[in-house]
Each structure stands twice: as C-alpha cells, then as structure tokens.
Design a protein around this motif. Structure first.
Motif, mmCIF file in Angstrom:
data_model
loop_
_atom_site.group_PDB
_atom_site.id
_atom_site.type_symbol
_atom_site.label_atom_id
_atom_site.label_comp_id
_atom_site.label_asym_id
_atom_site.label_seq_id
_atom_site.Cartn_x
_atom_site.Cartn_y
_atom_site.Cartn_z
ATOM 1 N N CYS A 66 58.915 9.576 21.552
ATOM 2 C CA CYS A 66 59.712 10.500 22.307
ATOM 3 C C CYS A 66 59.596 10.416 23.979
ATOM 4 C CB CYS A 66 58.550 11.513 21.941
ATOM 5 S SG CYS A 66 59.172 12.863 23.028
ATOM 6 N N GLY A 67 60.578 10.608 24.380
ATOM 7 C CA GLY A 67 60.862 10.286 25.830
ATOM 8 C C GLY A 67 60.556 11.991 26.348
ATOM 9 N N SER A 68 59.905 11.839 27.729
ATOM 10 C CA SER A 68 59.284 12.780 28.727
ATOM 11 C C SER A 68 60.321 12.344 29.946
ATOM 12 C CB SER A 68 58.416 13.017 28.619
ATOM 13 O OG SER A 68 57.946 12.990 27.492
ATOM 14 N N VAL A 69 60.724 14.058 30.884
ATOM 15 C CA VAL A 69 60.856 13.680 32.280
ATOM 16 C C VAL A 69 59.475 14.559 32.745
ATOM 17 C CG1 VAL A 69 62.898 14.022 34.077
ATOM 18 C CG2 VAL A 69 63.167 13.018 32.112
ATOM 19 N N VAL A 70 59.291 14.502 33.922
ATOM 20 C CA VAL A 70 58.453 15.897 34.792
ATOM 21 C C VAL A 70 58.816 15.817 36.184
ATOM 22 C CG1 VAL A 70 56.040 16.286 35.935
ATOM 23 C CG2 VAL A 70 56.064 15.358 32.770
ATOM 24 N N SER A 71 58.904 17.339 37.021
ATOM 25 C CA SER A 71 59.715 16.659 37.477
ATOM 26 C C SER A 71 58.573 18.416 38.738
ATOM 27 C CB SER A 71 61.615 17.327 38.030
ATOM 28 O OG SER A 71 61.313 18.173 37.464
ATOM 29 N N ILE A 72 58.240 17.699 39.972
ATOM 30 C CA ILE A 72 58.137 18.855 40.572
ATOM 31 C C ILE A 72 58.792 19.593 41.336
ATOM 32 C CG2 ILE A 72 56.278 19.849 41.791
ATOM 33 C CD1 ILE A 72 54.608 17.544 40.914
ATOM 34 N N ASP A 73 59.182 20.734 42.191
ATOM 35 C CA ASP A 73 60.564 21.112 42.622
ATOM 36 C C ASP A 73 59.584 21.221 43.790
ATOM 37 O OD1 ASP A 73 59.418 23.919 42.789
ATOM 38 O OD2 ASP A 73 60.835 24.107 41.543
ATOM 39 N N ASP A 74 61.027 21.515 45.164
ATOM 40 C CA ASP A 74 59.953 22.414 46.613
ATOM 41 C C ASP A 74 59.203 23.074 46.443
ATOM 42 O OD1 ASP A 74 63.036 22.840 46.163
ATOM 43 O OD2 ASP A 74 62.949 23.313 48.194
ATOM 44 N N PHE A 75 59.422 23.971 45.387
ATOM 45 C CA PHE A 75 58.293 25.032 45.351
ATOM 46 C C PHE A 75 56.578 24.712 44.995
ATOM 47 C CE2 PHE A 75 62.646 26.801 47.181
ATOM 48 C CZ PHE A 75 62.053 27.285 47.471
ATOM 49 N N GLU A 94 62.365 11.556 49.483
ATOM 50 C CA GLU A 94 62.077 11.535 47.528
ATOM 51 C C GLU A 94 61.481 12.671 46.863
ATOM 52 O OE1 GLU A 94 58.440 8.452 45.641
ATOM 53 O OE2 GLU A 94 58.648 8.367 47.503
ATOM 54 N N LEU A 95 62.107 11.766 45.807
ATOM 55 C CA LEU A 95 62.134 13.048 45.150
ATOM 56 C C LEU A 95 60.880 12.909 43.975
ATOM 57 C CD1 LEU A 95 65.452 13.632 43.457
ATOM 58 C CD2 LEU A 95 64.512 15.087 44.628
ATOM 59 N N LEU A 96 60.240 13.858 43.094
ATOM 60 C CA LEU A 96 59.179 13.651 42.518
ATOM 61 C C LEU A 96 60.061 13.674 41.083
ATOM 62 C CD1 LEU A 96 55.815 14.015 43.899
ATOM 63 C CD2 LEU A 96 55.762 13.891 41.544
ATOM 64 N N LEU A 120 58.852 20.200 32.693
ATOM 65 C CA LEU A 120 58.308 19.029 31.992
ATOM 66 C C LEU A 120 60.144 19.312 30.894
ATOM 67 C CD1 LEU A 120 57.148 17.000 30.031
ATOM 68 C CD2 LEU A 120 56.308 19.198 28.538
ATOM 69 N N VAL A 121 60.919 17.756 31.032
ATOM 70 C CA VAL A 121 61.631 18.096 29.920
ATOM 71 C C VAL A 121 61.310 17.226 29.020
ATOM 72 C CG1 VAL A 121 64.502 17.809 29.792
ATOM 73 C CG2 VAL A 121 63.161 18.548 31.960
ATOM 74 N N THR A 122 61.244 17.498 27.076
ATOM 75 C CA THR A 122 60.740 16.809 26.320
ATOM 76 C C THR A 122 61.839 16.947 25.756
ATOM 77 O OG1 THR A 122 59.260 16.712 24.852
ATOM 78 C CG2 THR A 122 59.722 18.975 25.380
ATOM 79 N N GLY A 123 61.696 15.378 24.797
ATOM 80 C CA GLY A 123 62.899 15.412 23.591
ATOM 81 C C GLY A 123 62.053 16.008 22.337
ATOM 82 N N SER A 124 61.009 16.607 22.637
ATOM 83 C CA SER A 124 60.331 16.949 21.139
ATOM 84 C C SER A 124 61.038 18.384 21.153
ATOM 85 C CB SER A 124 59.027 17.086 21.519
ATOM 86 O OG SER A 124 58.450 17.790 22.424
ATOM 87 N N THR A 125 60.879 19.154 20.219
ATOM 88 C CA THR A 125 61.446 20.531 19.079
ATOM 89 C C THR A 125 60.125 21.355 19.372
ATOM 90 O OG1 THR A 125 62.773 19.721 18.393
ATOM 91 C CG2 THR A 125 62.684 21.346 17.574
ATOM 92 N N ASP A 126 59.945 22.330 19.564
ATOM 93 C CA ASP A 126 59.590 23.494 18.853
ATOM 94 C C ASP A 126 59.959 24.761 18.000
ATOM 95 O OD1 ASP A 126 57.461 25.665 18.807
ATOM 96 O OD2 ASP A 126 56.975 25.343 20.892
ATOM 97 N N ILE A 127 59.443 24.200 16.927
ATOM 98 C CA ILE A 127 60.071 25.319 15.668
ATOM 99 C C ILE A 127 59.207 26.602 15.413
ATOM 100 C CG2 ILE A 127 61.670 24.038 14.755
ATOM 101 C CD1 ILE A 127 59.464 23.233 12.712
ATOM 102 N N GLY A 128 58.223 26.654 17.142
ATOM 103 C CA GLY A 128 57.464 27.747 16.251
ATOM 104 C C GLY A 128 56.133 27.236 15.843
ATOM 105 N N GLN A 129 55.659 26.000 15.990
ATOM 106 C CA GLN A 129 54.075 25.761 16.347
ATOM 107 C C GLN A 129 53.048 25.295 17.182
ATOM 108 O OE1 GLN A 129 56.726 23.720 16.870
ATOM 109 N NE2 GLN A 129 55.866 21.715 16.951
#
Lengths: 330, 759
Positions: B450-459, B580-582, B464-473
């Motif tokens: 599974c892949g993930s991207v974590v970013s922190i914005d200027d505020f 630099e971006l976080l 978290l952008v995750t490849g996984s899927t939430d089906i209510g669990q």
C-alpha cells in the motif's frame, strides 16, 4: 427501492362517503387503514388499485369504550394504542398480549385493529415481487392457476397471519360492517373462510366500522401466545389464544381456544364442550393441546417446517393457559 | 502515546448519524440516466430469442442492450461470466438485457416489455448431482462441472491415525448466507468528452478494478478513474466485479450519458453474492492425553452458476485445518462445483466460519472422548509465539493461550461447565471455540502493499493520501490517529483522502483484514519521514541538536520548551530559503510470501487469534436457542482505537450469531424463497446478548504500534461456540446451521433428550 404503483388517494370524512367511493370505483379500489399490510403488497404488485380510500379522516372510528355490556373498539385504533390502553389491559388481557406481539414499534404505531383483522393472507409463493412470481409461473392466489404449496391443490392455503383475530375469536367478538345497503353485524367466527384467496366475509364496497367484545364474565381469563422467529418484526409462525370462565369452585363454565397462522382461516378449536364443569388441570390443558393438534394441518405456506409448527400447538396452548390473566373489573 | 488505544469516535460517524452523508443512491449528476437490468426468470435455459422492440417504444428510453449489441468479454475469477448472456442462462439472476432511460420507472417498464423465449435445460441444484457422471454440463468445455479443486497436505495422515488413541469423524453442512449491506449494490458510469471513464463505484479493490474493468469494456486502465463514495456496507461483497458494473459502462457508452444502476432490495437479495454453502467431511484424532494427531478434511463447495473470488475460499479454510492448534499431520481436499444456484462470493471470514465450525466442533468431541475439559484440551494444543506451523505460517506473535483463558474467565467457564444449569424446561450450557485468521493481509498477488503520501500545508493541516479503502470498518479514523500520533497534532488536524484513484497511490484493496496493518505501516513510514524532515528543518533553523527535538501539541518541542509552531515552521520552509514542501511518500510491502503450488508459505506477516465463550439457553419444548452472553477475547496485537475495535467485535459477533441461529438464504430449485428483510431473518435488538470483550495485546513486532488486523476475526468462531454450548446444555451435537428451533427440537427428539410432545 420497490416503488408503489400510481393511485389516486381519497380521504372521505364519513363512513357513507367511504362506502360511496368504494362503490364508485368498484373493481379498482382498496381501503387504506394503517397501510402496513396493503402498501408493501402494492409494492409487490399484489394489488394495483387506481384508487385508495383512506380512513384517517373518518370520525368516530378510533374509540375504545365499554358500555351496554360490551367493550367497543374502533377499527382505526392503532395497534400501539391497543397494546397500552388501560381498558384493554383490564378487560381483554389476551387482546392486549396479541397487540404487543405484533411486528415492531414503528409498525404498531401505524397499523390498526381493523387493518389487522382484514390482513391479507400470506404465503411464501405469494408475498414476493412481481418478477419473482413471474419466474415461478404465478400461483393460485394471484394471476396463476397452480398452487406451489399443495401440488394439484384447488384451494389456496395462504395463512391468516393476524394476531388479533385468534384473541378476539376466543373473546366472542362481533364486528359491524357498513355497506351500500346499510350496516350488518356478524360474529367474528363467521367472518373468516378457509379460502386463502379471499378469507374475509367483506364485500369490496363494505367497511369494517366496529368491533364489539362482550364484557368479560366473572372469573373470565384469557391469554395469547405467538411463535415467531425473532422477538420483533415477524409475522406469526403459529399463534394461540385461549379464554375461559371459571365458576366460584374453579370449574370451567366454558373454554375457547383459537389457533391461527397455519391455514387461511383462524381456527376456533371445536370439541371442547367436554371440559365444561371440570377444572383446568395440567392434564386437562394437555388434552386441549392434543385436541387442537388433531384439528390443525399446517402446510409449507411459510418458510418454516409445518410439522414443527403443528407440534408446537400443544406447547403454546399450555403456555397460553399458564400466562392467562384474569379480566379485572373496570 | 496519547491517541493510540483511545476511544475516538469514527470520523465518518457524524455525517452518517445525521443523514448528511450522500451515498451513491443519493447521487445524481446532470443528464444522468437510470439503468435497469432484465434478468433471467429461468435457472438453466437456452435463450431462443430476445425481442426488445416493445421496450424501445417506452417513452424516455435511450438504449436497450442485449448480448448482440456489445463485445461480451468473459470475466471473473474463472473467466466464465459475461456482462450480458446471449445464448444461455445458468442461474436465476442472469443478465439478459439492460435499459437506460430518463427515469427508473421507465427503465423498469421497458425491461418488463422485453420478450425472452427460452428452452429449458436440465438443471443441477446440488454439488452431489453436479459431480455425478453424466450430469448436465453447466459450462461447455468445463468437464465434470468442476472449475476448481484444492489439495493440501503436511505430514503423513496415516501416521497421524496410527498415533491416535481417539478419532472422531463427521459431516458438517453449512447454508447460504448473504451480506445484507444496508446500501444496495450501485454504480455510476460517466464518460467525458475525451473518452475517459469515471466510475463512481463501491468496489473494495479500486486499482485491480481499473485493470479488470478495462479488459471487460475494451479500454486502457489509465483511462478509467474510480471514485469511491461513502458506502453502506461491503463485508467482502464488493471484492469482485459483477455484471451490472460493465453493463453500466456499456449503457453509458451507448447513450453518451452518465448512467446509474442501483439495485432494489429484492435484486440485492437475489443478485448479489452469498457465503458458500458447503459440506465438510472431517476426521480428527488425538492421543490418549488429548494432543492432536491429525486432521483429514474433504469439502464440497457450491459455486453456483459462475466463478467469483469466492471459489478461492479454500485457500483460507485450509489454514484453519492445518494450523489452528498444533496439528502434526493434515490433509485437505476440496471440490468447488458448478450448480444452477445463485453464485457465491467473498464474505467476511472467507470460508473460515465454515472451516472453524467443523474443526472446533470436533475439538469438543475429542475432549469428550479423552475425558478432559474442552478448555484444557485447547490449552494443551495451543500455539505459542515463535511457532511455525506445518503449512509454514509463522506466528511472530500469538495470543491464543491468553484468548482461551480470558474468554473462559469472562464467561465463568469453570463453574458453569461443571454443572450445566437445569431449570424446568430450559437447559443452560457454555461452549467455546477459537479462530485463526490472517492478521496482516494475504499475499495472493506479487505485492500485498500500500502506498501513502503525507503532506503538511502552510496552516499546519496534515493530509494523508492513502491507497487503502474504507468500507465502513473505520480505517480512515485509525490511519488519521496514527499520523496524528507521530506528528504530535490533534485528530482534527488530519484529513484522510482515500477515495479517488486519480489521486491516491496504489493499494491491493480492502480484504484479508489487512488495512490497519498494511496501510497503517505505510502511513507510519510516510509520517515518520515527515517528522524527520520537520525536526531536521527545526534543528537547522534554530541551530539545536536534532536528537533533543520532538513534536507535540502542534509544536516543535525541546523538552518542555516550545521551539516553534508546526504551521509556522512549514511556512518558513515554503517561503524562505530553498522553498521546500513538506510532502513525503512511502510504499509498504509486508514481509509475507506467495505460497507455492502446494500452498506452503507464510502468506501473512502476522496472524490474528481469538476465542469466544458462549452461554446459551435451550428450551426443551420448542427447541428455541437463546444466547445469553458472548465472551470474546481477541489477540489484536495492540488496541488502536478502543471504541472502533469494540464496534468491529460487536458487529462481527452479531453477524456470527445470525449465521448460527437464524440467517439462511433459502434456495429452492435455484430460486431464492426469502428475498426480503421480512423473510431473511437478520437478528434484531432483542436477540443480541451482552457481549463481553477483552483485547489481548501481544504487540506484534511488525504491526503499526504493534497492531494486527481484526476485521474478519469476530465473526469466525461464533457458530462453533454456540453449537458447543448447545451440546453442553443438551448433550446433543448439531452439525448443520442455522440452529433453528425446528432443527434443534427434531434433534432433541431424535436423540431421546425430549419425548415427542404427542407420543
């Protein structure tokens, strides 16, 4: 979602207006009380009337009162009210128990006593969607010529599934019916027939307007038991109502037992006269159970083993007598 | 740790509770048409002709498609299904034609107007009949109606038999069960002007779905975008592509309009997958003390008319036969056979409810033969951390012994077991059963990652952008907790994006109790990298030793001293210096292996264990079984969210109780007799007993914060525990589910426990 077929809704203010509407649209009209039976059946296209005549706006159909030696119940009394009404609780314990055992809270709120008494009979091959019934080739009760419960059967065996009917049968209830020619009274025992297609003695242009139950005698008690898969929601797999009146010495003046949810007609058990004058001992109750068992022959009209349902008749008869409550003075 | 193990309400809770959440059935887009499918009303027939002329005359109809109108590509796990059926139907649900119209009622009316002429073919309704020589062939060229067989063995069963002092043998029969998702199956297919396809879909496997769907509808996978809206339950039912999904694409293509298909409840009962009904023949042995010697299992599965992923459930079942408790010798042979019944699919537990019912029932039988308490027999054979089973499963953490003892203690086992309570016509008893299931996914593809991207914005907002899927669990919530924990921010500072294949990185999908473990580890990798970046930047900026810095409460801390606010530091990184971006990303691949042709190998990086002890009451005069309490102990590795975990456990237990007591999709000659909530008996509130739960924390060395998967576990070992409790109460062994009162009463009468009331 299953959708309702289109229809025109009429809201008469009086019984005679309702009867006139029924007569006017004869052949293409149904009477709507609480709708908890009719509307799902319409979604299944078991009925597709162009007109529905609603009884909500008709005055005087939702009373509960005891006068002139009878408890009078309006057909538009909700099941929920029946289940908690103090007069019903005091005077007609088995009817209250039956009302409490119907469906779940939401359905009891909407469902009515009159609607329950006029509930359509039920069968696993009938209470299905239009497409399902098409796939089966339809059945004797609706659109077809074959019974899938009894091969080569000529009479529909869909089951009466109203819980209030057996209770009211053992309480000796009568009903009042209004039609184009006026009103008529009929014993509830004569209101039902052993034909699942049409088990009610009610014409299309008639309205059930009242239920009358004789005020209980001294020493009268009644009880009700329902067998169902779950403790909520479900229609009965079997229901049993009992009532009796005992004299000062504890001997039965009479005993009535009704068994329902097995066939098209709620069955008032016969041959109980021999119990008159005797005590309702556990042996006597067991004998009543055996008599009832002999008289009932359930079929596979619902998804539950008919042999088991039949075997449970004596068990429910016993429990109904054990849980009987004495009618108290009002 | 502050967030890990806490009771944190699910992030999607308020929207669902208030009705704000928009499900796919609520979603309408401009120009959208409604698709409705004309299904077969025969179970096995040749299609002689399909006449759609009357359907085309219905006002509002834009397209009517039959197999002649599309390129009908075979698909599914056995490549034996097609979107529309042209020459033959094989079960009651089969898709013959599809209509797209302005309204759902116009589409339905047009469907009814389609005339189909059939020529019935001889049907097959049981596995036994399907496997008879000369049985009608349901798929041409698939001789013997046998799409799959599975064979597995370790050790030498003959040796195991020779070592046995006691052997028990029996057959177990399991029923059809269906998922009963509150949201029915649905899809929205829309092409854009460049020919790209957007599928708003309930799939559990969005990336595999793109690939498979592309092949079925003749597109390139990169031209398909999958958007996953909030979903009203899946439980495995959305692991496969089903014919209605490519049908929606074909309708959208034919009409150049977005097309939505939403199943009616009736359609959902008849046309969505089921749990495999099966017959399990099992022999189990033990030595004179009760140590297990062997298991020898033969299974026959009803595949139905087509093959879905459900046909691979033996893959999971064999783990239970080979590796639940120490079994030196095991053999497993399974046949999956075509019939003309509705076809089965994947369902929470994936065969393990059935396998565990057989295995755990026989453990009680063996305990009885040996004369030891069933708890003692189980403890005697329990595995420990560090063991490797005959099948090659490696238990890097194993809390089975704790599960057994905790469930026993919570249920009052020793006292209740000693004397089953007798009260008039009602008998009480207690029974237990355990389970083993993958706890960190299952490597059935080359990658289980599974892949993930974590970013922190200027505020300072963390995404978290995750490849996984939430089906209510609840994975969205648990992943947010993990990221918040690492970055030292409050839960409301973390946003999870998990619903768009144009945005999110690759993932296998949601199944095999893998998301908390695999997606959790993946999110942790990215979050830890983001943390390292922040601390490095702060150390550089303020000229402080990095090793003394930490993240807490939205600040960079040095001990108890605030060095800088997180958002301010991120702005500094953005707007000054290097600019630099976080943003960090990760890919986590669990340390599991694909099994070899003989099904050996450590298919999951960790395994979940659990034990349920159940107390029942049996009415002798009716056969009614009432469950009084369920005591469930589960090795979850580490509690991530106590509230969410309790929800999983309670939901799974209730699902397992339904399987045990009332749920059965009744099929008669291929037709579903109870396609409604009125007649399909899900448990209602009055039937649900108190559920006592204890989490066993084995702190798995490879799990995120030590956690392992628990999604499927609580449904698995309910039925065996109920049957064992009924046996304890009555002395009668039931080997067929559900335990309806009629089945129980007949069993009690047959065993002579009660007299026939009229005899």
């Amino acid at each position: 979602m299953l959708t309702l077929p289109p229809f025109t809704y009429h809201a008469p203010a009086t019984v005679s207006e309702a009867v006139a509407l029924l007569a006017e649209h004869r052949g293409d009209v149904k009477l709507l009380a609480g709708g908890t039976d009719l509307l799902p059946n319409m979604k299944h296209r078991l009925f597709t009337p162009a007109h529905l005549v609603g009884l909500r706006s008709v005055r005087g159909l939702a009373e509960i009162a005891e006068k002139d030696g009878a408890v009078r119940l309006g057909p538009m009394v909700s099941i929920a009210r029946l289940a908690r009404d103090p007069l019903v609780e005091q005077r007609l314990p088995s009817l209250q128990a039956a009302a409490q055992a119907i469906a779940g809270p939401q359905l009891r709120q909407m469902g009515t006593l009159g609607g329950n008494l006029c509930l359509d009979t039920r069968c696993v091959f009938y209470n299905q969607t239009a497409f399902w019934r098409l796939a089966l080739g339809y059945c004797l009760k609706k659109d077809g010529t074959v019974c899938h419960v009894v091969k080569a059967g000529k009479r529909c065996v869909a089951a009466a599934s109203n819980d209030t009917a057996p209770a009211l049968l053992t309480l000796g209830a009568r009903i009042r019916v209004a039609g184009p020619l006026g009103t008529r009274d009929v014993a509830l025992a004569d209101f039902y027939f052993a034909d699942g297609v049409r088990n009610l003695g009610l014409q299309e242009d008639e309205v059930l307007t009242g239920i009358e139950v004789p005020s209980p005698e001294a020493g009268q008690r009644s009880g009700f038991q329902k067998l169902r898969v779950r403790e909520a929601v479900d229609y009965p797999s079997l229901s049993v109502a009992v009532s009796s009146a005992l004299d000062a010495g504890g001997n039965a003046r009479w005993v009535r037992v009704a068994v329902s949810a097995l066939g098209a007609r709620p069955h008032l058990v016969g041959s109980l006269e021999s119990l008159t004058g005797s005590k309702l001992t556990s042996a006597a109750v067991a004998e009543i159970g055996r008599i009832a068992h002999r008289q009932c022959h359930p079929l596979t009209n619902i998804n539950i083993d008919p042999a088991w349902r039949r075997d449970l008749i004596p068990v429910l008869v016993k429990r109904a007598f054990e849980t009987c409550r004495l009618a108290r003075a009002s | 740790m502050t967030l890990i193990g806490a009771r944190i309400p699910k992030l999607d809770g308020p929207g669902k509770a208030t009705g704000e959440t928009r499900y796919l059935s609520d979603l309408e887009v401009p120009g959208m048409l409604h698709g409705v499918i004309r299904r077969s009303d025969r179970v096995h027939a040749r299609i002689v002709s399909v006449d759609v002329s009357k359907a085309l005359e219905v006002s509002g109809v834009h397209a009517v498609l039959t197999a002649r109108d599309i390129v009908n590509v075979p698909f599914g796990h056995g490549k034996d299904n097609t979107p529309l059926k042209g020459d033959r139907v094989r079960c009651i649900r089969d898709e013959i034609a599809a209509v797209a119209a302005e309204t759902e009622s116009a589409a339905a009316e047009a469907c009814r107007a389609i005339r189909v002429e059939y020529e019935d073919l001889p049907p097959v309704f049981t596995v036994e009949d399907a496997l008879k020589p000369g049985a009608p062939e349901i798929h041409a060229g698939r001789a013997g109606n046998l799409p799959f067989t599975y064979d597995y063995a370790h050790g030498d069963v003959a040796q195991g038999e020779a070592d046995s002092a006691h052997v028990v043998e029996g057959e177990f029969v399991l029923q059809f069960m269906t998922h009963c998702c509150m949201g029915t199956s649905a899809i929205l297919a829309a092409f854009d002007s460049e020919g790209r396809l957007t599928l708003t879909s309930l799939t559990q496997v969005p990336f595999l779905y793109r690939r498979d769907m592309a092949a079925i509808v003749g597109m390139s996978p990169e031209d398909i975008r999958v958007i996953q809206p909030p979903i009203g339950g899946a439980f495995g039912s959305k692991l496969d592509i089903y014919p209605f999904e490519p049908i929606a694409v074909h309708l959208a293509r034919a009409t150049r309009r977005p097309v939505r298909i939403v199943f009616s409840r009736h359609e959902e009962f008849v046309s969505s997958p089921t749990r495999q009904p099966m017959r399990v023949r099992l022999r189990s042995g033990c030595d004179g003390k009760g140590r297990l010697t062997f298991r020898d299992a033969q299974l026959w599965l009803d595949n139905g008319g087509y093959t879905s992923w459900g046909a691979t459930t033996p893959f999971v079942m064999m783990q239970t036969f080979s590796s639940l408790y120490r079994v030196p010798h095991a053999r497993f042979h399974t046949k999956v056979a075509y019939t003309n019944n509705p076809y089965s699919g994947s369902f929470r537990g994936y065969g393990n409810l059935q396998a565990t019912f057989a295995v755990e029932s026989q453990l009680d039988l063996l305990a009885e033969k040996v004369g030891v308490d069933p708890l003692e027999l189980r403890l005697m054979n329990s595995q420990e951390t560090g063991e490797k089973t005959g099948q090659g499963l490696e238990f890097v953490s194993c809390g089975l012994r704790d599960c057994l003892e905790s469930a026993a203690e919570m249920s009052g086992w020793r006292a209740k077991r000693a004397s089953p309570a007798l009260k008039g016509n009602v008998r009480r008893g207690v029974g237990m059963a355990s389970m083993l299931h993958v706890g960190g996914g299952a490597k059935i593809y080359r990658s289980d990652g599974c892949g993930s991207v974590v970013s922190i914005d200027d505020f300072g907002k963390v995404t978290l952008v995750t490849g996984s899927t939430d089906i209510g669990q609840g994975s969205e919530t648990v992943l947010a907790q993990m990221v918040a924990e690492v970055l030292g921010v409050a839960m409301d500072r973390v946003k999870v994006i998990n619903s768009d294949t144009d945005v999110k990185p690759w993932d296998v999908g949601v199944h095999a109790s893998r998301t908390s473990y695999v997606a959790g580890n993946s999110a942790l990798l990215a979050a830890n990298e983001a943390k390292a970046k922040l601390l490095t930047a702060a150390a550089d900026l303020y000229e402080l030793p990095k090793g003394e810095l930490s993240l807490s409460g939205g600040f960079i801390m040095r001990g108890a001293e605030k060095v800088d606010a997180l958002d301010k530091l991120v702005r500094t990184l953005h707007f000054t210096g290097k600019g630099e971006l976080l943003v960090t990303h990760s890919y986590f691949e669990p340390a599991s292996v694909k099994q070899d042709a003989g099904f050996f190998g450590n298919v999951s990086p960790t395994y979940a264990f659990g034990t349920h002890a159940v107390e029942v009451e049996v009415e002798l005069d009716t056969g009614q079984v009432r469950v009084l309490a369920v005591s469930a102990a589960h090795d979850v590795g580490k509690v991530l969210n106590a509230m969410s975990l309790e929800g999983q456990i309670e939901g799974g237990v209730v699902m397992g109780l339904g399987y045990s007591l009332t749920e059965e999709l009744k099929i008669r000659e291929g037709k579903v007799l109870n396609p409604s909530f009125r007649d399909y008996h899900l448990l209602t509130a009055p039937e649900v007993p108190p559920i006592h739960f204890k989490a066993i924390e084995t702190e798995d060395p490879s799990g995120p914060f030590g956690a392992k998967g628990v999604g499927e576990a609580p449904a698995i070992c309910v039925a065996a525990a109920v049957a064992n409790a009924v046996h304890h109460a009555t002395g009668v062994r039931f080997t067929e589910l559900p335990l309806t009162p009629e089945r129980v009463l007949n069993g009690l009468i047959a065993a002579g426990v009660v007299r026939d009331p009229l005899a």
